[in-house]
Design an enzyme around this catalytic site. Structure first.
Site, PDB file in Angstrom:
ATOM      1  N   ASN A  70       0.875  -1.174   0.000  1.00 41.68           N
ATOM      2  CA  ASN A  70       0.000   0.000   0.000  1.00 41.68           C
ATOM      3  C   ASN A  70       0.912   1.223   0.000  1.00 41.68           C
ATOM      4  O   ASN A  70       1.441   1.606   1.038  1.00 41.68           O
ATOM      5  CB  ASN A  70      -0.909  -0.017   1.230  1.00 41.68           C
ATOM      6  CG  ASN A  70      -1.934   1.100   1.225  1.00 41.68           C
ATOM      7  OD1 ASN A  70      -1.879   2.008   0.403  1.00 41.68           O
ATOM      8  ND2 ASN A  70      -2.876   1.036   2.146  1.00 41.68           N
TER       9      ASN A  70
ATOM     10  N   ARG B 256      -2.260  -2.181  -3.667  1.00 40.87           N
ATOM     11  CA  ARG B 256      -3.499  -1.411  -3.531  1.00 40.87           C
ATOM     12  C   ARG B 256      -3.375  -0.150  -4.376  1.00 40.87           C
ATOM     13  O   ARG B 256      -2.407   0.598  -4.258  1.00 40.87           O
ATOM     14  CB  ARG B 256      -3.739  -1.019  -2.075  1.00 40.87           C
ATOM     15  CG  ARG B 256      -4.943  -0.087  -1.915  1.00 40.87           C
ATOM     16  CD  ARG B 256      -5.042   0.487  -0.517  1.00 40.87           C
ATOM     17  NE  ARG B 256      -6.132   1.452  -0.439  1.00 40.87           N
ATOM     18  CZ  ARG B 256      -5.981   2.728  -0.108  1.00 40.87           C
ATOM     19  NH1 ARG B 256      -4.788   3.217   0.180  1.00 40.87           N
ATOM     20  NH2 ARG B 256      -7.034   3.544  -0.058  1.00 40.87           N
TER      21      ARG B 256
ATOM     22  N   HIS C 186     -12.447   3.368  -0.891  1.00 40.45           N
ATOM     23  CA  HIS C 186     -12.497   2.443   0.256  1.00 40.45           C
ATOM     24  C   HIS C 186     -13.208   1.144  -0.100  1.00 40.45           C
ATOM     25  O   HIS C 186     -13.672   0.414   0.776  1.00 40.45           O
ATOM     26  CB  HIS C 186     -13.203   3.087   1.471  1.00 40.45           C
ATOM     27  CG  HIS C 186     -12.490   4.264   2.038  1.00 40.45           C
ATOM     28  ND1 HIS C 186     -13.150   5.404   2.455  1.00 40.45           N
ATOM     29  CD2 HIS C 186     -11.173   4.495   2.256  1.00 40.45           C
ATOM     30  CE1 HIS C 186     -12.267   6.288   2.899  1.00 40.45           C
ATOM     31  NE2 HIS C 186     -11.054   5.746   2.789  1.00 40.45           N
TER      32      HIS C 186
ATOM     33  N   HIS D 101     -17.096   3.346   6.855  1.00 36.71           N
ATOM     34  CA  HIS D 101     -15.633   3.337   6.951  1.00 36.71           C
ATOM     35  C   HIS D 101     -15.224   4.730   7.429  1.00 36.71           C
ATOM     36  O   HIS D 101     -15.111   5.666   6.646  1.00 36.71           O
ATOM     37  CB  HIS D 101     -15.030   3.033   5.571  1.00 36.71           C
ATOM     38  CG  HIS D 101     -13.531   3.032   5.550  1.00 36.71           C
ATOM     39  ND1 HIS D 101     -12.775   1.888   5.371  1.00 36.71           N
ATOM     40  CD2 HIS D 101     -12.626   4.038   5.678  1.00 36.71           C
ATOM     41  CE1 HIS D 101     -11.500   2.191   5.379  1.00 36.71           C
ATOM     42  NE2 HIS D 101     -11.380   3.502   5.567  1.00 36.71           N
ATOM     43  N   ILE D 102     -15.024   4.855   8.743  1.00 39.42           N
ATOM     44  CA  ILE D 102     -14.762   6.159   9.340  1.00 39.42           C
ATOM     45  C   ILE D 102     -13.332   6.189   9.870  1.00 39.42           C
ATOM     46  O   ILE D 102     -13.032   5.616  10.917  1.00 39.42           O
ATOM     47  CB  ILE D 102     -15.751   6.467  10.485  1.00 39.42           C
ATOM     48  CG1 ILE D 102     -17.185   6.175  10.070  1.00 39.42           C
ATOM     49  CG2 ILE D 102     -15.590   7.914  10.938  1.00 39.42           C
ATOM     50  CD1 ILE D 102     -17.713   7.026   8.957  1.00 39.42           C
TER      51      ILE D 102
ATOM     52  N   ASN E 131      -9.415   8.757   9.090  1.00 40.18           N
ATOM     53  CA  ASN E 131      -9.034  10.120   8.722  1.00 40.18           C
ATOM     54  C   ASN E 131      -9.671  10.485   7.391  1.00 40.18           C
ATOM     55  O   ASN E 131     -10.187  11.572   7.196  1.00 40.18           O
ATOM     56  CB  ASN E 131      -7.512  10.252   8.649  1.00 40.18           C
ATOM     57  CG  ASN E 131      -7.085  11.699   8.507  1.00 40.18           C
ATOM     58  OD1 ASN E 131      -7.530  12.550   9.270  1.00 40.18           O
ATOM     59  ND2 ASN E 131      -6.255  11.992   7.524  1.00 40.18           N
TER      60      ASN E 131
ATOM     61  N   ARG F 261     -10.353  16.642   5.132  1.00 35.12           N
ATOM     62  CA  ARG F 261     -11.115  16.942   3.916  1.00 35.12           C
ATOM     63  C   ARG F 261     -12.488  17.501   4.276  1.00 35.12           C
ATOM     64  O   ARG F 261     -13.098  17.075   5.245  1.00 35.12           O
ATOM     65  CB  ARG F 261     -11.287  15.680   3.069  1.00 35.12           C
ATOM     66  CG  ARG F 261      -9.991  15.107   2.546  1.00 35.12           C
ATOM     67  CD  ARG F 261     -10.270  13.866   1.697  1.00 35.12           C
ATOM     68  NE  ARG F 261      -9.032  13.189   1.313  1.00 35.12           N
ATOM     69  CZ  ARG F 261      -8.835  11.878   1.421  1.00 35.12           C
ATOM     70  NH1 ARG F 261      -9.804  11.102   1.899  1.00 35.12           N
ATOM     71  NH2 ARG F 261      -7.700  11.340   1.044  1.00 35.12           N
TER      72      ARG F 261
ATOM     73  N   ASP G  16      -7.016  14.731  14.348  1.00 32.42           N
ATOM     74  CA  ASP G  16      -7.124  13.516  15.155  1.00 32.42           C
ATOM     75  C   ASP G  16      -8.238  13.692  16.179  1.00 32.42           C
ATOM     76  O   ASP G  16      -8.173  14.579  17.041  1.00 32.42           O
ATOM     77  CB  ASP G  16      -5.791  13.233  15.852  1.00 32.42           C
ATOM     78  CG  ASP G  16      -5.732  11.849  16.489  1.00 32.42           C
ATOM     79  OD1 ASP G  16      -6.708  11.469  17.162  1.00 32.42           O
ATOM     80  OD2 ASP G  16      -4.717  11.152  16.318  1.00 32.42           O
ATOM     81  N   LEU G  17      -9.251  12.830  16.090  1.00 30.98           N
ATOM     82  CA  LEU G  17     -10.412  12.991  16.969  1.00 30.98           C
ATOM     83  C   LEU G  17     -10.054  12.848  18.444  1.00 30.98           C
ATOM     84  O   LEU G  17     -10.738  13.414  19.309  1.00 30.98           O
ATOM     85  CB  LEU G  17     -11.503  11.985  16.591  1.00 30.98           C
ATOM     86  CG  LEU G  17     -12.564  12.539  15.631  1.00 30.98           C
ATOM     87  CD1 LEU G  17     -11.976  12.735  14.236  1.00 30.98           C
ATOM     88  CD2 LEU G  17     -13.784  11.647  15.568  1.00 30.98           C
TER      89      LEU G  17
ATOM     90  N   GLY H 114     -10.405   3.217  11.474  1.00 28.09           N
ATOM     91  CA  GLY H 114      -9.806   3.729  12.709  1.00 28.09           C
ATOM     92  C   GLY H 114     -10.773   4.344  13.697  1.00 28.09           C
ATOM     93  O   GLY H 114     -10.860   3.925  14.862  1.00 28.09           O
TER      94      GLY H 114
ATOM     95  N   GLY I 294     -14.182   4.472  13.335  1.00 24.40           N
ATOM     96  CA  GLY I 294     -15.335   3.589  13.450  1.00 24.40           C
ATOM     97  C   GLY I 294     -15.115   2.443  14.417  1.00 24.40           C
ATOM     98  O   GLY I 294     -16.033   2.010  15.115  1.00 24.40           O
ATOM     99  N   GLU I 295     -13.887   1.930  14.475  1.00 20.77           N
ATOM    100  CA  GLU I 295     -13.578   0.802  15.349  1.00 20.77           C
ATOM    101  C   GLU I 295     -13.270   1.216  16.783  1.00 20.77           C
ATOM    102  O   GLU I 295     -13.493   0.449  17.717  1.00 20.77           O
ATOM    103  CB  GLU I 295     -12.365   0.034  14.802  1.00 20.77           C
ATOM    104  CG  GLU I 295     -12.619  -0.654  13.474  1.00 20.77           C
ATOM    105  CD  GLU I 295     -11.331  -1.147  12.830  1.00 20.77           C
ATOM    106  OE1 GLU I 295     -10.332  -1.328  13.559  1.00 20.77           O
ATOM    107  OE2 GLU I 295     -11.316  -1.340  11.604  1.00 20.77           O
TER     108      GLU I 295
ATOM    109  N   GLU J 290      -7.970  -4.703   4.997  1.00 19.29           N
ATOM    110  CA  GLU J 290      -7.788  -4.589   3.555  1.00 19.29           C
ATOM    111  C   GLU J 290      -6.635  -5.458   3.062  1.00 19.29           C
ATOM    112  O   GLU J 290      -6.706  -6.028   1.963  1.00 19.29           O
ATOM    113  CB  GLU J 290      -7.528  -3.119   3.175  1.00 19.29           C
ATOM    114  CG  GLU J 290      -8.728  -2.225   3.373  1.00 19.29           C
ATOM    115  CD  GLU J 290      -8.372  -0.749   3.393  1.00 19.29           C
ATOM    116  OE1 GLU J 290      -9.050   0.029   2.716  1.00 19.29           O
ATOM    117  OE2 GLU J 290      -7.416  -0.380   4.102  1.00 19.29           O
TER     118      GLU J 290
END
Length: 392
Positions: free
Chosen positions: A8, A88, A177, A203-204, A206, A236, A278-279, A326, A328-329, A381
């Site tokens: 990747n 990828r 994705h 798929h949540i 960055n 974005r 970064d959340l 990232g 989402g999990e 992936e």
């Protein structure tokens, strides 16, 4: 035993994973800061980790250093052990929508599609050319983030602009994705014990996108012609009124490249919160910083708006809602905030299950009262690409 190498590559990085023929990971690593003054090579194998700093002047030299690490640590005894190398690719354009072998022809087509993924495709092409020189005996394949979305109907992929121009330039929704949305679909089939599933995959990370999946096929997705479209992301903007672009250019004396850099790299969570992309950083400031709290609320709202739209597009009761990638999990608060913004259906999170971090590759986080089950499925992936490469 023959091995499969999954690559990747980004604009200045190469993430790699080495699988054996049973699809178990034997080693993985990351090369960063390629073409910069000092690069970084990290590697994990046999329960060990190592990181070194050294010059990585180009992709070919980086690949040589990666291969040197394999032989140094006895990960491989000879290059012939690697029978397949799978790459990828973000977007191969309209002509490359299926997983395909690397040939002179397919590589030429990919080069023609650079404009569709100007950040990612150049690095992918450089990585393909470098590994082709180092491992000429291996079968090489390209695996596209857009492939899963080739089932979109014209209603889903058409933009309402001048038809002659969109036909000439192949302007359409490609979606991204797809490798992970496809993987999540297959795992949902296994978990739910169904041959075909109707799910919404979130798929949540960055970068982020939602996908409406009906009968295990993608019928719509939030990212579009490029990965800039859709929901608000780490840096974005997601969807905006296109008239904002010339308005900013006029009033801030910015050129088109500067505006698109702002929309891709300085917007989203970073732009709205004025804290970070970064959340975790934004969560830490939300009690004292109104911008941080508002950014999290806006982020959740944009995701929820698409979620309810996609539940409607499936036309029947969804089998599941799935959070992955990232954020989402790992972010229980965002999952809860998104679900709490859905009012047309009764969706209910089980707080204990939602906050539990001790799970293997998936977990159910909804309560028994929820009209639709809600799951977390960990993204994989690399495994999906390796499995595709074996069966190509």
């Amino acid at each position: 035993m023959k091995k499969i190498l999954v690559i990747n590559a980004g604009s200045s990085s190469i993430k790699w994973t080495l699988f054996n023929s049973d699809l178990a990971i034997e080693a993985k690593g990351l090369a960063q800061r390629i073409k910069m003054q000092e690069g970084i090579l990290s590697i994990e194998w046999d329960g060990k980790k190592e990181e070194i700093k050294l010059p990585l002047p180009d992709f070919l030299e980086t690949v040589k250093e990666i291969v040197n690490q394999w032989t140094k640590h006895n990960i491989i005894k000879c290059y012939d052990e690697i029978s397949k190398v799978a790459f990828r690719i973000v977007n191969g354009g309209i002509k490359l929508q299926d997983t395909t072998l690397v040939t002179n022809e397919s590589l030429a087509i990919l080069k023609d599609a650079i404009d569709l993924a100007p950040i990612h495709n150049p690095g992918a092409i450089a990585a393909i050319e470098a590994f082709s020189k180092l491992l000429p005996h291996a079968s090489m394949s390209m695996h596209f983030d857009t492939s899963f979305h080739k089932t979109l109907s014209p209603l889903a992929y058409t933009y309402p602009i001048n038809k002659e121009i969109s036909d000439e330039l192949n302007i359409r929704k490609y979606g991204f994705h797809g490798l992970n949305h496809n993987y999540v679909t297959l795992r949902a089939q296994e978990i739910l014990g169904k041959e075909k599933v109707n799910i919404i995959s979130l798929h949540i990370g960055n970068g982020a996108s939602l996908c409406a999946i009906k009968n295990s096929l993608s019928i719509d997705t939030t990212m579009g012609f490029t990965p800039l479209a859709g929901i608000m992301m780490g840096t974005r903007s997601g969807d905006i009124d296109p008239s904002i672009i010339p308005y900013i250019m006029k009033h801030k004396n910015m050129n088109i490249e500067q505006v698109f850099k702002m929309l891709n790299e300085q917007s989203g969570m970073l732009g709205v919160s004025c804290v970070s992309s970064d959340l975790r950083d934004v969560h830490s400031k939300k009690m004292e910083n109104p911008n941080a709290a508002f950014a999290l609320d806006l982020y959740s709202q944009r995701i929820a708006d698409y979620l309810i739209t996609y539940l409607n597009k499936i036309e029947t009761k969804a089998d599941a809602i799935v959070f992955t990638a990232g954020v989402g999990e790992n972010d229980a608060d965002i999952r809860e905030a998104v679900i709490n913004k859905i009012h047309l259906l009764h969706l209910e999170i089980d707080n204990t299950k939602n906050k539990d971090r001790n799970f293997k590759d998936y977990k159910l986080i909804s309560s028994s009262n929820s009209q639709i089950p809600i799951y977390v499925i960990k993204a994989d992936e690399e495994w999906f690409i390796a499995n595709e490469a074996i069966h190509l």
